[in-house]
Structures are given as structure tokens and as C-alpha cells.
Design an enzyme around this catalytic site. Structure first.
Site: not given
Lengths: 392, 364
Positions: A111, A114, A146, A229, A362
């Protein structure tokens, strides 16, 4: 035809009659299972499924117990994230090309979401994809990836229009990890090992046929991935006292000399929390059985992150002198997260990531507050500003 | 087993909720707790008669509905959501449970009367008793030749009872409430006050030879109390969420501040877990599994969640939450009393040390 439990059992029997698991190569067996519609029964016919209710998959798994299975560890991203997204947004050609080797494990997925500058605020990502005829040229840096060193393909979100507000200028691609310009480097974590990678993309050329969804619709496509996910990460133990609790409970039973009154009270509290969380997962699965993953999945991940951290922290403390030691700091690649094969110190350190990976706790609380409880969002300063004008 | 609600259970919930929306809004409950009678006898009759709540757990051959703990749990969720001042838990669950577990002829006759709602019962044990300490540690009632003498403090539902089910000298007796002295106490929980009950040579009719059915009734009550606590917590969460969407400070709804949103998200998750635990306890009590563990888990969790929800509800309402006229205090008082009732969360965790095979430190 409506597919019920009896029909599934009959189908499995017929499949096993034609493909003896003992006499067939595992890969051939898995390919045949996919072609028989017994890979994921809730997927459409012709794509490894039967268009059947999701809960009937349990029947298939029971009936095919002991036969060759796809190796789950490396397939998490493919099965949990890429597949639902390709199914929802892929063209017929893309579905036919990618889903079968994804499910059999012939092709590993990773993936590319990010970035160093785009974590919780994923939509602010800066990796650029510029159109060049029938191709896109991709430049940027991704992180926390990963399986990137094993992956044949990646799901990738890149910026195709910097002149519009951030959510609108994104496009979703399938990235060829073998393409020139893809550079995968291990990223060492606090546990000592490198479970993740940094991925540098320099002039990577992707054909337009690897685009998933329309140009500029990447954010909406990514939502499907992210929801899936959290459901995948939030998966819960099915057995009372199982999961993270089982290791610490076993130590507790076997080592009476480690017990104190304070630890006892805290352990019982955590045992109860683990049990009610397990039951909430059971209830969620019952609800999901007929439908699609909803925002409730965010709650399960939140709960498991807290539990894993609290339980592993208690375990290290309980071990006293042994808790002062650590099993292995050596810098090495690890393909899967082996939570139970390592020491308590590893579990403690690795669990710190549970409240960060796949959406921080959060952000998950914001999602619950806004999407489940319907609370208003914070005032936004980035809403109608072109991405290129945002402070970074 | 399932942790979801069946269609029948949802219908029962809708019937109870409709009745309570009509007859038991917060202003009515508040007026009731300031009146002479602490419970709503008319509403109880309507619940018992129209919906059949009084006989829910009583077998059909005795005139009840022959339903299971799962259905009773749904009723308790709704009663908790409205902090309804009716003796459902004390009569239709606790006293009924003790009688149903006995099976004696006298117990069956009494159950037939309870089923129609024509009589209402209470279990004359401290509301702080638990399945692990059935007599509450203080049962001072002696029976001699069918005559009962002694005093029990902190009995819930005694004010609404026509008949008291009394453990005395190792057996269970039924005593007409008119033959006992019921002294209402000034109670923390305004919507389910406690009373001291005194017996002075009162005539008792034997209904069970031992106290096995008392322990079972306390387990049933504890498990189902979790559903009442769930209802209390749900009202508190829903009411708070609605309030913080409306209440403006700093030119924004206060519910748009992350400091509050995160607290409410955590509370929502606690309630999600509470619902799963309460359903699991009800399902296990209905015959679906290991009831002792499911009840202890549900009580250990839901008792604290209800209190937390009520405390958050009060805090996030700010000053208005501290006023007598706002109903949140009724929920806080109910939640705090419920936390003690039928075993504290700590008592239930202690029980789990044994049930989950997690023994304490060896005695030094």
C-alpha cells in the site's frame, strides 16, 4: 439461483471430487478453487465468488479445512484492502487480471498511501502523477509500506491536480513495483527490526490502464480501502480469553511467584475489557454478515489498540527481572508481525504502533464522533484552498 | 446463540418504549419522586396488564408469557432508558426468579397471582446482596414454627410489594406485606428507593426448602441488571450528543471541539461493548451458555459504564446538569445505586478470578 448453505456444501463436494487436495499441486488447487467460485463467496461469479451472502464463507472454510490455503501473512494488504477496492472501482479487465493471483498469493500487494508529510492528513499527500500520453509519470516518497520488498503490485494514491483543494486533486493507481524508478528501502523500527519500508518513486511510468477509478476521484476510492483496512486490523479473537490475553494469562497461571494484588486487580480488569471487546466483535460480525463494513469497524480497532498496549505493558511489568531483558535487537526484515513468537518486550514495543497504523486512535475518535454520533467537524482552514497554496 | 435482537424482541421493545414515551417522560418521573408514592402504580398496571411484563418470566401454564431472559432484558433496557419507577426488576425478575426456581406448590400458586399483575412481590434481601453472598451478609431473619422475626435493611421494591419473599433460617418464606413493617429510607436512587423491612412474629408460608433458588434469582437479577444499566448509559450518551450539537460557546457548537468529541467517541465504544456484554449475559441466562461467567463479565463492565455515562452526561451539560430540574441526576443516582446493587463491579471481577482461572497471589 439463490445460494444457501446446502448449495455451498454441494458445490464444495463437487469441487473436491474433481480436485483431490492430496493429489494436486497447492497452487493449482487454489487456482481451481478460485475458478469454482469458492475463494470468497460474496464476490461475483467469475471473480472467485458466487454472489452469495458473506457469512456463507464460513461454511466454505469449514468444508475445506485441511486443504491447501493461501498464506495469510503477506496477503493481508491484498485481501483486506486491494481486493475490495478493485472490486468496487476496477474495470472488468482489471478485476480479471488482478484478483485471481492476488487471492492465490501468486502476487503480493502493498500500500503506497502515507508519506513523510501526509499521515493523519492523508489527503494532503504530495506524490505527483503527471499525464504523458497513455502513461502517467510518478514522482514522490511513500513510507510505512509493509511487504513492499515482496510486492508485485501496490495500491497508490497520487496528486494529479495541485490547483484544486486537496481532496479533489487525487487519483488512485495500481503501481507496478517492478517498474524502473521504484526503490524500496527498509525502515528500522523501535523493535529493532524492519517490518516496513520507505518507497522512493522517481520517474516511474505507469500505463493509464493501471488507473483505478476516474481522474480526481482518488479520495473516494481510497475511502473504500481505508474502511476495509480498519476492519482487517480490528479483527478480534473468537475464543474467550484468546488473543493478546492468552499469553499473559498463561504466564500468570504458571508463575504464581510473579503475582501481586495490584497486578491481579489490573489483570482482571483487562480480562473483562478483552472479553467485552471480543463480544462486541462477535456482535459486529453478526451485523456485518449481511452487509458491508461501516464506521463501527473503527471502534473495534480503537478498542484492540488499547487492549494490546495495556496487556503487553502489564506483561513486561509483571516479569520484573525478565522484563529488563529484550530478546533481539538485530536489524532484520520481518515479513509478518509475529506477535506471539517473540518476548513480552517485543509485544509491548510493537503494540505501541497499534494506535498509529491504519488510522491513529485520535483520527478514529474523530470518525466515530462525526460519522456515528453526527457531531460537527472542527472548523477547517484547508477546505476550499488549492492544495498548492496550503502551508506545509 | 445470537447477540442481536430478534424481531419479537424488537416488537416488545417498541411496545414498552411507546408506553413509556407516553406515560413516563422525564418531567413525570421528576414529579413522581417528589410525590408521596415513589413508584407509579398506574404505569406498572399498564406494563403488567397491556404488555404482560409482570408475567414475562412466568411459565405459560401459570398464566405468564413463558418468555426468556432475553425478552426481559429488552424490557429492562427500556425501563433503564426512562428510569421508570416500576417494580419490574424487583418483582418480575428477582422475586419471580426465586419462586420459579423453587417449584413448590405454594410458589406456583404465588407465581400465578404475580403473572396477572394482581399482586406484586419483592425479595426481602439487601439490594447490595450478590450471587456470591446471597444473604447479603446481614440477613437477620429467623423462622420458628412458620413465624418470622428479624430485620432486613436496604430492600428495593418493598414499597410496591403486596408479598415479600424472605430467606429465613435456610429456607424461603412468603410473607404478606401487611404483616411486616416497611420503613422507606431516604435513598440515593430516587426512582428505586430502598426500605427497611421488619418482621415481628409474622406468619410465613414456606415456598422453598433451601436457598438455591435465591442464589439463582440473584444471578438472574445481576445479569439482567446489566441491560438496565445499558439503557441508562444509552440515554445518557444520546442526550449528551444531542445537547453538545445544540449548545454554542465560542461561536461554535461545543460538540465540534475535539476534547469533547473524543470523550464521547470513547463513551460510545464503552456502550457498544456494554450492549454486547449485556446481550451475552441475557442469552446465557436464557440457556445459551456459561451464565456465571457471562453475568460476571456483564456486571463488571456495565455497572461502571452506566456510572461513567451519567457522570459524562452531567459534566458535558455544564451548569444545567447540576440542577434539580434537569433529569440527568435521576440517571446518575440510578447508575450509582445500580453499581452497588447485586454485587459491585469489583465483586464480579473477584468472581472471575475463579471463573476465568486467574487466581490471586498465594497467601504469604
Amino acid at each position: 439461483m439463490t445460494v444457501d448453505e446446502a448449495a455451498i456444501k454441494e458445490r464444495v463436494r463437487a469441487f473436491l471430487a474433481r480436485h483431490d487436495p492430496a493429489a494436486t499441486e497447492p497452487l493449482d488447487f487454489l487456482r481451481a478453487r478460485y475458478d469454482a467460485g469458492l475463494a470468497w463467496v460474496h464476490f461475483p461469479e467469475g471473480l472467485g465468488g458466487l454472489g452469495a451472502p458473506r457469512e456463507l464463507q464460513n461454511v466454505v472454510e469449514r468444508e475445506l479445512e485441511g486443504t491447501p490455503q493461501p498464506e495469510p501473512g503477506k496477503l493481508v494488504i491484498g485481501l483486506g484492502m486491494a481486493a475490495p477496492t478493485i472490486l468496487a472501482f476496477g474495470t472488468e479487465e482489471q478485476k480479471k487480471r488482478f484478483l485471481r493471483p492476488l487471492w492465490t498469493g501468486e502476487e503480493i500487494w502493498c500500500q503506497l498511501f502515507s508519506e513523510p508529510g501526509a499521515g493523519s492528513d492523508l489527503a494532503t499527500l504530495a506524490t505527483r502523477a503527471v499525464r504523458d500520453g497513455d502513461e502517467w509519470i510518478v514522482d514522490g516518497q511513500k513510507v510505512w509500506t509493509s511487504s513492499a520488498h515482496h510486492a508485485r503490485w501496490a495500491i497508490l494514491v497520487a496528486r494529479t491536480d495541485p490547483d484544486v483543494p486537496k481532496h479533489r486533486g487525487l487519483t488512485y493507481f495500481i503501481c507496478d513495483m517492478k517498474a524502473p524508478g521504484v526503490d524500496v528501502r527498509p525502515l528500522r523500527q523501535i523493535t529493532g527490526e524492519a517490518e516496513f519500508n520507505e518507497v522512493f518513486l522517481t520517474g516511474v511510468r505507469l500505463p493509464d490502464t493501471l488507473r483505478l477509478g476516474t481522474v480526481g476521484d482518488g479520495w473516494r476510492v481510497a475511502q473504500t480501502t481505508l474502511m476495509s483496512e480498519r476492519v482487517a486490523i480490528g479483527g478480534s479473537p473468537t475464543r474467550r480469553g484468546g488473543g493478546a490475553m492468552s499469553t499473559v494469562a498463561d504466564t500468570w497461571r504458571q508463575r504464581p511467584e510473579l503475582r501481586t494484588h495490584d497486578l491481579h486487580q489490573r489483570l482482571l480488569r483487562l480480562w473483562v475489557e478483552a472479553e467485552v471487546t471480543r463480544l462486541a466483535g462477535v456482535r459486529l460480525r453478526e451485523q456485518l454478515a449481511a452487509g458491508a463494513p461501516g464506521p463501527e469497524g473503527s471502534g473495534m480497532k480503537l478498542a484492540f489498540a488499547h487492549l494490546n498496549q495495556a496487556i503487553s505493558g502489564l506483561e513486561v511489568e509483571m516479569l520484573r527481572e525478565e522484563g529488563l531483558a529484550y530478546d533481539d535487537w538485530s536489524f532484520r526484515r520481518s515479513d509478518t508481525v509475529d506477535f506471539f513468537g517473540r518476548g513480552a518486550g517485543y509485544r509491548y514495543l510493537r503494540a505501541r504502533g497499534n494506535s498509529i497504523e491504519g488510522g491513529t486512535s485520535e483520527i478514529l475518535r474523530n470518525i466515530i464522533a462525526e460519522r456515528v454520533l453526527g457531531l460537527p467537524s472542527e472548523p477547517r482552514v484547508d477546505k476550499n484552498v488549492p492544495w498548492k497554496d496550503l502551508p506545509r | 446463540m445470537t447477540l442481536l435482537y430478534s424481531e419479537v424482541e424488537e416488537e416488545l421493545r417498541a411496545a414498552v418504549r411507546d408506553l413509556l414515551a407516553d406515560r413516563c417522560p422525564p418531567a413525570t418521573v421528576l414529579a413522581r419522586v417528589e410525590s408521596a408514592s415513589s413508584y407509579d402504580a398506574d404505569l406498572w398496571k399498564a406494563l403488567a396488564r397491556d404488555i404482560g411484563a409482570a408475567g414475562l418470566l412466568i411459565p405459560e401454564e401459570l398464566g405468564g408469557a413463558g418468555a426468556s431472559a432475553r425478552e426481559a432484558a429488552v424490557v429492562l433496557e427500556e425501563l433503564g432508558r426512562a428510569v421508570t419507577p416500576v417494580p419490574f426488576l424487583t418483582s418480575a425478575v428477582l422475586a419471580t426468579g426465586a419462586l420459579a426456581g423453587s417449584g413448590s406448590g405454594a410458589a406456583r400458586d404465588l407465581l400465578a397471582e404475580l403473572a396477572t399483575g394482581e399482586r406484586t412481590a419483592a425479595l426481602a434481601v439487601s439490594f447490595a446482596a450478590s450471587p456470591y453472598a446471597p444473604a447479603g451478609g446481614t440477613s437477620g431473619v429467623r423462622a420458628e414454627g412458620g413465624r418470622l422475626t428479624g430485620r432486613v435493611a436496604a430492600v428495593a421494591g418493598a414499597d410496591a410489594a403486596d408479598v415479600l419473599i424472605v430467606p429465613a433460617s435456610g429456607a424461603l418464606y412468603a410473607v404478606d406485606a401487611a404483616d411486616a413493617t416497611v420503613e422507606p429510607a431516604v435513598s440515593l436512587d430516587l426512582t428505586r428507593p430502598i426500605a427497611a423491612v421488619t418482621f415481628s412474629d409474622a406468619l410465613g408460608q414456606p415456598v422453598a426448602d433451601d436457598l438455591a433458588s435465591l442464589r439463582a434469582a440473584l444471578e438472574l437479577g445481576a445479569g439482567l441488571l446489566a441491560s438496565e444499566q445499558l439503557g441508562v448509559a444509552e440515554w445518557c450518551l444520546t442526550t449528551t450528543v444531542a445537547y453538545v450539537k445544540e449548545r454554542h460557546q465560542f461561536a461554535r457548537p461545543v460538540g465540534s471541539f475535539q476534547a469533547l468529541k473524543h470523550r464521547l467517541a470513547d463513551l460510545w465504544m464503552e456502550v457498544v461493548q456494554a450492549r454486547a456484554a449485556a446481550r451475552d449475559a441475557a442469552d446465557a441466562l436464557a440457556g445459551g451458555g456459561d451464565a456465571a461467567t457471562a453475568v460476571a463479565v456483564a456486571q463488571a463492565w456495565c455497572g461502571e459504564v452506566a456510572v461513567h455515562a451519567a457522570e459524562e452526561c452531567l459534566q458535558l451539560h455544564g451548569g444545567i446538569g447540576m440542577t434539580w430540574e434537569h433529569p440527568v441526576h435521576l440517571y446518575l443516582k440510578r447508575a450509582k445505586a445500580d453499581e452497588i446493587a447485586l454485587g459491585t463491579p469489583g465483586d464480579h471481577r473477584d468472581a472471575l478470578a475463579h471463573l476465568a482461572d486467574l487466581p490471586g497471589p498465594p497467601a504469604s
